[in-house]
Design a protein around this motif. Structure first.
Motif, PDB file in Angstrom:
ATOM      1  N   LEU B  38       1.221  -1.148   0.005  1.00 32.32           N
ATOM      2  CA  LEU B  38       0.150   0.229   0.202  1.00 32.32           C
ATOM      3  C   LEU B  38       0.700   1.284  -0.034  1.00 32.32           C
ATOM      4  O   LEU B  38       0.144   2.378  -0.431  1.00 32.32           O
ATOM      5  CB  LEU B  38      -1.254   0.379   1.749  1.00 32.32           C
ATOM      6  CG  LEU B  38      -1.929  -0.935   1.382  1.00 32.32           C
ATOM      7  CD1 LEU B  38      -2.581  -0.860   2.693  1.00 32.32           C
ATOM      8  CD2 LEU B  38      -3.282  -0.719   0.012  1.00 32.32           C
ATOM      9  N   THR B  43       0.916   0.252  -8.170  1.00 33.23           N
ATOM     10  CA  THR B  43       0.190   0.411  -9.188  1.00 33.23           C
ATOM     11  C   THR B  43       0.186  -1.074 -10.049  1.00 33.23           C
ATOM     12  O   THR B  43       1.700  -0.635 -10.448  1.00 33.23           O
ATOM     13  CB  THR B  43      -0.248   1.139  -9.377  1.00 33.23           C
ATOM     14  OG1 THR B  43      -1.297   0.761 -10.053  1.00 33.23           O
ATOM     15  CG2 THR B  43       0.761   2.415  -9.475  1.00 33.23           C
ATOM     16  N   THR B  59      -5.777  -5.515  -0.504  1.00 29.76           N
ATOM     17  CA  THR B  59      -5.257  -5.134  -1.024  1.00 29.76           C
ATOM     18  C   THR B  59      -4.433  -4.707  -2.083  1.00 29.76           C
ATOM     19  O   THR B  59      -4.327  -3.453  -2.952  1.00 29.76           O
ATOM     20  CB  THR B  59      -3.752  -5.489  -0.125  1.00 29.76           C
ATOM     21  OG1 THR B  59      -3.615  -5.348   1.535  1.00 29.76           O
ATOM     22  CG2 THR B  59      -2.054  -4.550  -0.249  1.00 29.76           C
ATOM     23  N   ASP B  61      -6.275  -5.556  -4.807  1.00 26.28           N
ATOM     24  CA  ASP B  61      -7.409  -4.609  -5.487  1.00 26.28           C
ATOM     25  C   ASP B  61      -7.602  -3.153  -5.609  1.00 26.28           C
ATOM     26  O   ASP B  61      -7.731  -2.146  -6.237  1.00 26.28           O
ATOM     27  CB  ASP B  61      -9.521  -4.994  -4.690  1.00 26.28           C
ATOM     28  CG  ASP B  61     -10.230  -4.392  -5.344  1.00 26.28           C
ATOM     29  OD1 ASP B  61      -9.872  -3.668  -6.571  1.00 26.28           O
ATOM     30  OD2 ASP B  61     -11.218  -3.976  -4.533  1.00 26.28           O
ATOM     31  N   VAL B  62      -6.995  -2.820  -3.782  1.00 23.91           N
ATOM     32  CA  VAL B  62      -7.497  -1.033  -3.904  1.00 23.91           C
ATOM     33  C   VAL B  62      -6.386  -0.077  -4.286  1.00 23.91           C
ATOM     34  O   VAL B  62      -5.747   0.880  -4.880  1.00 23.91           O
ATOM     35  CB  VAL B  62      -7.314  -0.886  -2.079  1.00 23.91           C
ATOM     36  CG1 VAL B  62      -8.803  -0.856  -1.829  1.00 23.91           C
ATOM     37  CG2 VAL B  62      -6.464  -0.887  -1.804  1.00 23.91           C
ATOM     38  N   ALA B  63      -5.238  -1.274  -4.640  1.00 27.48           N
ATOM     39  CA  ALA B  63      -4.173  -0.891  -5.100  1.00 27.48           C
ATOM     40  C   ALA B  63      -3.525  -1.323  -6.602  1.00 27.48           C
ATOM     41  O   ALA B  63      -2.361  -0.394  -7.173  1.00 27.48           O
ATOM     42  CB  ALA B  63      -2.415  -1.228  -4.139  1.00 27.48           C
ATOM     43  N   ASP B  64      -4.499  -1.554  -7.571  1.00 25.95           N
ATOM     44  CA  ASP B  64      -4.798  -1.838  -8.704  1.00 25.95           C
ATOM     45  C   ASP B  64      -3.530  -2.991  -9.017  1.00 25.95           C
ATOM     46  O   ASP B  64      -2.462  -2.518  -9.835  1.00 25.95           O
ATOM     47  CB  ASP B  64      -4.816  -0.280  -9.423  1.00 25.95           C
ATOM     48  CG  ASP B  64      -5.808   0.780  -9.149  1.00 25.95           C
ATOM     49  OD1 ASP B  64      -6.569  -0.461  -9.394  1.00 25.95           O
ATOM     50  OD2 ASP B  64      -5.434   1.648  -9.740  1.00 25.95           O
TER      51      ASP B  64
END
Lengths: 149, 118
Positions: B38, B43, B59, B61-64
């Protein structure tokens, strides 16, 4: 992007099965609204860090979001132990997380600094024994109250 | 490098459904500390990890993160796989160690997402 949206997600402390799902849903909403990918990623990462904090430390909490053409604002309010020394908690590497949280890959004391890094404005209010309210703002298109008049 | 090539190099098993093996992977990052994933803006890369809990997928998912490789033959549970499927994040499992996984991918031209490659 002229649309606006707001809403709330409820968080349950120690519910690690669903930990992160509020931030994941928020990311989906931002994507669907056509917010630029870089801003979506910053907002999702900051929200995820804050959500994990609430789930690790608090009994319960809620995440409110407000998306306007100017900014994404996310407010995490939790019923947790509170943060006795916010300046200390903001230092990279400072953590009070127990071992089982570290075994999950979190609790290395990077969360709050990472929220600050990814956002344009961060406010933390905490009362020991009552809870913590964390709010961050990410301005869209580089707008800020100072530059947008 | 495509995800299909990565699968071949690692002799890996794909455990998600409807996985696009032509997905292009340009960079990789290796960590068991999701806080680092994170914090270091990795990314659009491949995540190599030995952790298999659902937070790894969230993790990613949110960090691409584009795809995840689990090392040492470690497999996530069915709910974690289902979460990855719903987020369209491919999951691969290799029996290789983390060192060997990173070494083989580097040898074949994959480079660090953390930007520390000359």
């Amino acid at each position: 992007m002229t649309k606006s949206s707001d809403g709330v997600f409820f968080l349950t402390g120690k519910d690690f099965t669903n930990a992160g799902s509020a931030s994941s849903n928020l990311k989906g909403i931002l994507d669907d609204m056509g917010i630029p990918a870089d801003i979506v990623r910053r907002a999702a990462i900051a929200a995820f860090e804050a959500e994990m904090n609430a789930i690790i430390y608090a009994v319960a909490g809620m995440m409110r979001y407000s998306i306007t053409p100017e900014a994404v604002t996310v407010t995490l309010q939790d019923m947790g132990p509170g943060i006795p020394d916010i300046d200390l908690a903001m230092k990279e590497g400072y953590s009070t997380a127990p071992d089982y949280i570290r075994e999950m890959g979190f609790g290395s004391g990077m969360g709050l600094p990472n929220i600050k890094k990814n956002t344009d404005k961060l406010t933390i209010n905490s009362v020991v024994g009552e809870g913590t309210t964390l709010e961050f703002v990410i301005y869209l298109q580089g707008l800020s109250p100072e530059t947008s008049g | 490098m495509t995800l299909g090539e990565i699968r071949g190099i690692l002799g890996a098993l794909v455990i998600t459904q409807r996985t696009d093996m032509n997905k292009e992977i340009g960079r990789a990052y290796c960590a068991d500390l999701m806080s680092d994933v994170l914090a270091f803006s990795v990314t659009q890369s491949l995540l190599i990890t030995g952790l298999t809990n659902v937070q790894v997928v969230r993790t990613a998912d949110v960090a691409d993160i584009k795809a995840i490789v689990f090392v040492q033959g470690k497999r996530p549970d069915i709910d974690t796989i289902a979460t990855a499927d719903s987020k369209n994040i491919p999951l691969l499992v290799t029996n290789l160690s983390m060192f060997e996984t990173c070494g083989r991918l580097y040898e074949n031209g994959l480079r660090s997402a953390a930007g520390d490659t000359p």
